[in-house]
Design a protein around this motif. Structure first.
Motif, PDB file in Angstrom:
ATOM      1  N   ARG A  49       0.821  -1.216   0.000  1.00 25.14           N
ATOM      2  CA  ARG A  49       0.000   0.000   0.000  1.00 25.14           C
ATOM      3  C   ARG A  49       0.856   1.267   0.000  1.00 25.14           C
ATOM      4  O   ARG A  49       0.574   2.223  -0.720  1.00 25.14           O
ATOM      5  N   LEU A  50       1.931   1.277   0.786  1.00 24.44           N
ATOM      6  CA  LEU A  50       2.758   2.485   0.901  1.00 24.44           C
ATOM      7  C   LEU A  50       3.759   2.664  -0.234  1.00 24.44           C
ATOM      8  O   LEU A  50       4.071   3.796  -0.610  1.00 24.44           O
ATOM      9  N   PHE A  51       4.292   1.554  -0.756  1.00 25.79           N
ATOM     10  CA  PHE A  51       5.412   1.658  -1.697  1.00 25.79           C
ATOM     11  C   PHE A  51       5.163   0.971  -3.041  1.00 25.79           C
ATOM     12  O   PHE A  51       6.028   0.989  -3.909  1.00 25.79           O
ATOM     13  N   GLY A  52       4.013   0.354  -3.193  1.00 29.45           N
ATOM     14  CA  GLY A  52       3.699  -0.308  -4.459  1.00 29.45           C
ATOM     15  C   GLY A  52       4.458  -1.600  -4.687  1.00 29.45           C
ATOM     16  O   GLY A  52       4.498  -2.107  -5.797  1.00 29.45           O
ATOM     17  N   ALA A  53       5.052  -2.139  -3.644  1.00 26.05           N
ATOM     18  CA  ALA A  53       5.857  -3.358  -3.778  1.00 26.05           C
ATOM     19  C   ALA A  53       4.972  -4.591  -3.930  1.00 26.05           C
ATOM     20  O   ALA A  53       3.856  -4.647  -3.422  1.00 26.05           O
ATOM     21  N   ASP A  54       5.491  -5.578  -4.627  1.00 26.45           N
ATOM     22  CA  ASP A  54       4.812  -6.863  -4.760  1.00 26.45           C
ATOM     23  C   ASP A  54       4.811  -7.539  -3.385  1.00 26.45           C
ATOM     24  O   ASP A  54       5.880  -7.821  -2.841  1.00 26.45           O
ATOM     25  N   PRO A  55       3.644  -7.803  -2.796  1.00 26.20           N
ATOM     26  CA  PRO A  55       3.600  -8.415  -1.468  1.00 26.20           C
ATOM     27  C   PRO A  55       4.345  -9.752  -1.377  1.00 26.20           C
ATOM     28  O   PRO A  55       4.868 -10.101  -0.327  1.00 26.20           O
ATOM     29  N   ALA A  56       4.398 -10.481  -2.475  1.00 26.70           N
ATOM     30  CA  ALA A  56       5.096 -11.773  -2.476  1.00 26.70           C
ATOM     31  C   ALA A  56       6.600 -11.614  -2.319  1.00 26.70           C
ATOM     32  O   ALA A  56       7.299 -12.570  -1.978  1.00 26.70           O
ATOM     33  N   LEU A  57       7.107 -10.396  -2.558  1.00 24.04           N
ATOM     34  CA  LEU A  57       8.546 -10.153  -2.481  1.00 24.04           C
ATOM     35  C   LEU A  57       8.949  -9.349  -1.253  1.00 24.04           C
ATOM     36  O   LEU A  57      10.066  -8.840  -1.180  1.00 24.04           O
ATOM     37  N   VAL A  58       8.053  -9.249  -0.275  1.00 17.38           N
ATOM     38  CA  VAL A  58       8.374  -8.553   0.972  1.00 17.38           C
ATOM     39  C   VAL A  58       8.892  -9.588   1.970  1.00 17.38           C
ATOM     40  O   VAL A  58       8.301 -10.652   2.142  1.00 17.38           O
ATOM     41  N   LYS A  59      10.016  -9.261   2.612  1.00 13.45           N
ATOM     42  CA  LYS A  59      10.627 -10.167   3.595  1.00 13.45           C
ATOM     43  C   LYS A  59      10.737  -9.443   4.928  1.00 13.45           C
ATOM     44  O   LYS A  59      11.026  -8.249   4.964  1.00 13.45           O
ATOM     45  N   ARG A  60      10.513 -10.168   6.006  1.00 13.01           N
ATOM     46  CA  ARG A  60      10.622  -9.574   7.344  1.00 13.01           C
ATOM     47  C   ARG A  60      11.432 -10.503   8.236  1.00 13.01           C
ATOM     48  O   ARG A  60      11.191 -11.702   8.276  1.00 13.01           O
ATOM     49  N   PHE A  61      12.411  -9.922   8.937  1.00 12.66           N
ATOM     50  CA  PHE A  61      13.294 -10.681   9.812  1.00 12.66           C
ATOM     51  C   PHE A  61      13.301 -10.021  11.185  1.00 12.66           C
ATOM     52  O   PHE A  61      13.486  -8.809  11.290  1.00 12.66           O
ATOM     53  N   ALA A  62      13.127 -10.810  12.213  1.00 16.27           N
ATOM     54  CA  ALA A  62      13.225 -10.312  13.581  1.00 16.27           C
ATOM     55  C   ALA A  62      14.642 -10.528  14.092  1.00 16.27           C
ATOM     56  O   ALA A  62      15.261 -11.561  13.803  1.00 16.27           O
ATOM     57  N   VAL A  63      15.159  -9.542  14.823  1.00 18.31           N
ATOM     58  CA  VAL A  63      16.482  -9.646  15.440  1.00 18.31           C
ATOM     59  C   VAL A  63      16.294  -9.365  16.932  1.00 18.31           C
ATOM     60  O   VAL A  63      16.458  -8.229  17.390  1.00 18.31           O
ATOM     61  N   PRO A  64      15.896 -10.385  17.709  1.00 16.56           N
ATOM     62  CA  PRO A  64      15.570 -10.176  19.116  1.00 16.56           C
ATOM     63  C   PRO A  64      16.701  -9.586  19.949  1.00 16.56           C
ATOM     64  O   PRO A  64      16.461  -8.802  20.864  1.00 16.56           O
ATOM     65  N   SER A  65      17.941  -9.942  19.643  1.00 17.70           N
ATOM     66  CA  SER A  65      19.069  -9.428  20.430  1.00 17.70           C
ATOM     67  C   SER A  65      19.215  -7.912  20.315  1.00 17.70           C
ATOM     68  O   SER A  65      19.830  -7.283  21.172  1.00 17.70           O
TER      69      SER A  65
END
Length: 104
Positions: A49-65
């Motif tokens: 919605r914000l950037f027009g990116a293909d949702p299938a190509l969005v990656k999210r990584f958590a870095v708890p430390s």
């Protein structure tokens, strides 16, 4: 209404190569990280919605430390292309700051 700006002490965006943009959201502490790091609000639909990116190509990584998450998306056109508005993607994060994380 709690926003990204309320729970993060630092938010940045940058190139992740000529074809990707990445965001780093550093939460204020472990409590904020635990509550919001896996929020569906911060998912592919928002980036689309914000950037027009293909949702299938969005990656999210958590870095708890580090109490942070990294969200990356494929650019709609390569860095430096004719429609480029932010060559280094350094200002892209601004659109995330006002995103509401809690239901209204």
């Amino acid at each position: 209404m709690t926003t990204v700006d309320d729970v993060c002490h630092h938010v940045r965006s940058k190139n992740a190569g000529p074809y990707w943009v990445t965001f780093d959201l550093f939460f204020k502490g472990p409590d904020e990280f635990a509550r919001y790091h896996d929020s569906p609000v911060l998912g592919p639909d928002l980036i689309h919605r914000l950037f027009g990116a293909d949702p299938a190509l969005v990656k999210r990584f958590a870095v708890p430390s580090l109490n942070m998450i990294k969200i990356s998306y494929a650019r709609t056109s390569p860095q430096g292309g004719i429609v480029e508005r932010d060559m280094h993607a350094g200002q892209q994060f601004v659109r995330l700051l006002d995103v509401a994380l809690d239901p209204a």
